[in-house]
Design an enzyme around this catalytic site. Structure first.
Site, short mmCIF file in Angstrom:
data_model
loop_
_atom_site.label_atom_id
_atom_site.label_comp_id
_atom_site.label_asym_id
_atom_site.label_seq_id
_atom_site.Cartn_x
_atom_site.Cartn_y
_atom_site.Cartn_z
N SER A 150 0.84 -1.20 0.00
CA SER A 150 0.00 0.00 0.00
C SER A 150 0.87 1.24 0.00
CB SER A 150 -0.90 0.01 1.24
OG SER A 150 -1.52 1.27 1.43
N TYR A 163 -2.32 -1.13 10.18
CA TYR A 163 -2.35 -1.37 8.73
C TYR A 163 -1.03 -0.93 8.10
CZ TYR A 163 -4.10 -1.28 3.91
OH TYR A 163 -4.28 -1.50 2.56
N LYS A 167 1.69 -3.33 6.06
CA LYS A 167 1.99 -3.11 4.65
C LYS A 167 3.47 -2.80 4.42
CE LYS A 167 -2.06 -3.95 2.98
NZ LYS A 167 -2.28 -5.08 2.04
#
Length: 278
Positions: A150, A163, A167
């Protein structure tokens, strides 16, 4: 001079005869990639927990579906085994399954939530690389392993702490495994989307903006207006699918340990001072 295999160059289909496993392939980026890979001649195994959607998509593209919870290593191993038993080989592994998890301050993170997110986003990809590599080495097929990271991995402030952690770790894992697997002709790369109006991103905007009826088109407008150097152009799931197709194909045959960022330049530069170019 090393001889090149130009078989696929004779066809407009860039993945003719290739066999691919796509985790999280039932909808969104995974589904768009499954369709595009199939259009380009690949045989697809869709591995997901969304059984109805996954089975229906597999049926329409002539592929196979298997229930796969990527937090369970045996499920991922079974998906790889299905591909090999079905077509005798595995050429492409697209580790795409992931979740957004919860947000909030670092001072109040629920560590059980963090552990679960990492079990999906990071351990799920670790399982995929491990078992795809084993199959590719045993089959002596070389191969391409692609992992979904990401823009949040390379620029702070774009996602929750957990998150972002997961990533960025994916990129490190892809690079280290590329160092080991290169001697077998196996390429390991990442793609890092930004501002793609997937169900995950749209739901996040609905939650944080308190707008339950927010549409994907509204997210696209926000990206067009302020989330890209390409004014008037927003991201799409097809943009990400095309990037995955490139990395899966022989056109990317000398690319490994790379993170292909699909962000309209957002994480690289700013146009807030564009007056200096007048």
């Amino acid at each position: 001079m090393e001889a090149r295999d130009d078989t696929n160059k004779l066809s407009s289909k860039r993945l003719t005869g290739k066999v691919a496993v796509i985790t999280g392939g039932a909808r969104g980026i995974g589904a768009a990639t499954a369709k595009l890979f199939a259009e380009n001649g690949a045989h697809i195994v869709i591995a997901d927990i969304l059984d109805e959607l996954g089975a229906a998509l597999a049926s329409t593209i002539g592929g196979r579906y298997i229930h796969c919870d990527v937090t369970k290593e045996e499920d991922v191993e079974s998906a790889v085994r299905l591909a090999v038993s079905w077509k005798g080989q595995l050429d492409i592994m697209f580790n795409n399954a992931g979740i957004s998890g919860s947000g909030g301050s670092i001072t109040s993170l629920n560590m059980e939530d963090v552990k679960f997110l990492l079990s999906v986003n990071l351990n799920g990809i670790l399982h995929g690389i491990k078992h795809a590599a084993k199959a590719m080495i045993e089959g002596q097929r070389k191969g391409s392993i692609i992992c979904t990271s990401s823009s949040a991995a390379i620029m702070g402030g774009l996602a929750s702490h957990a998150y972002s952690l997961s990533k960025e770790a994916i990129i490190g894992l892809a690079r280290s495994t590329a160092c080991e697997l290169g001697k077998h002709g196996i390429r390991v790369n990442c793609i890092s989307p930004h501002g793609v109006p997937s169900e995950m991103l749209v739901n996040a905007y609905r939650k944080y903006l308190g707008k339950a009826d927010m549409k994907p088109e509204e997210v696209c407008k926000m990206v067009r207006d302020s989330g890209s150097l390409l004014r008037g152009r927003s991201a799409s799931i097809e943009d990400v699918a095309q990037a995955a197709l490139f990395l899966a194909s022989e056109e990317a045959g000398f690319i490994t340990a790379h993170n292909l960022v699909i962000d309209g330049g957002y994480t690289t530069g700013t146009s807030s001072m564009s007056f200096i170019y007048q």
